[in-house]
Scaffold this motif. Sequence first.
Motif, short mmCIF file in Angstrom:
data_model
loop_
_atom_site.label_atom_id
_atom_site.label_comp_id
_atom_site.label_asym_id
_atom_site.label_seq_id
_atom_site.Cartn_x
_atom_site.Cartn_y
_atom_site.Cartn_z
N ASN A 1 22.50 9.41 39.50
CA ASN A 1 21.23 9.79 40.13
C ASN A 1 20.17 10.09 39.09
OD1 ASN A 1 19.83 10.57 42.78
ND2 ASN A 1 19.43 12.32 41.47
N HIS A 2 20.59 10.67 37.96
CA HIS A 2 19.62 10.93 36.89
C HIS A 2 19.11 9.61 36.30
CE1 HIS A 2 17.52 13.32 33.95
NE2 HIS A 2 18.08 12.64 32.95
N ARG B 1 16.45 8.53 38.49
CA ARG B 1 15.22 9.28 38.25
C ARG B 1 14.46 8.72 37.05
NH1 ARG B 1 12.32 12.10 35.49
NH2 ARG B 1 13.74 11.98 33.73
N HIS C 1 12.92 5.51 38.07
CA HIS C 1 11.76 5.80 38.92
C HIS C 1 10.56 6.17 38.07
CE1 HIS C 1 9.27 8.25 41.73
NE2 HIS C 1 9.69 7.36 42.62
N GLU C 2 10.79 6.96 37.05
CA GLU C 2 9.70 7.37 36.15
C GLU C 2 9.11 6.17 35.41
OE1 GLU C 2 9.18 10.22 32.20
OE2 GLU C 2 10.80 10.62 33.61
#
Length: 251
Positions: A170-171, A174, A177-178
């Motif tokens: 999940n990280h 993230r 996504h960034e």
Amino acid sequence: MIQMVILGAGNLAQHLYTVFRATEGLEVVQVYNRSQKALSYFNATNTTTSLKELLEADIYIIAVADDAIAAIANKLPFTDRLVVHTSGSASMHMLHKKNRRGVFYPLQTFTKGVKVDFTKIPLCLETGEKADFKILKSIADAIGSNSYKISSEQRRALHVSAVFVNNFSNHMYRIAHEISEANNVPFEILHPLIQETANKIHTLTPYMAQTGPAKRGDQKTIDDHLEKLDKDIHKEIYTLLTQSIAKTYGR
């Protein structure tokens, strides 16, 4: 009818309470928590903020943070009753030996307010006595979960594995996504790729499912990616994972 008391009012406690109340043959007779405010979710059931007021039940389920398990177990005002915790990493022996001990660990990620389907959640069970295992197994069967007899040491290994497949992955989402947002690319374009990656492991081992420049030894693409990354921490993560994949496949 199996009667139970839940000790704790957090995220997991709420999910367990919801599924237990909706299941025939199970009854939550009471929920305990130190804070009265947190007990508002359980207003359809008897609640208490005092361990001295705990009702008699067939099983007491401690659903709190790992560092609070022992403190609650030690303060329970009774002996020789079945007390279990729900932790993935804490030993069963963290519970006080004055009571019969066990573990009822649902291996899943829980988010407050997000409904989960317990028929798709594996339950890792452990007890000190065979008769108590039957009680945990009957609860798992009642809510439709697949259950597994897992020792404390095995559960610790599972929990570490779960951190890799859930928290760490999940990280990575993230970070992706960034990066996509910084370049004005809609993150949802990656959704099918995320789904296909998860689907593959139903038919292939993770070793066989691996693709990408690190496995191929495509140094030109790797260098291009590193040049594109702006943050040092992202470069470090990319490099470490690339090295791990390359070593796994003999590159």
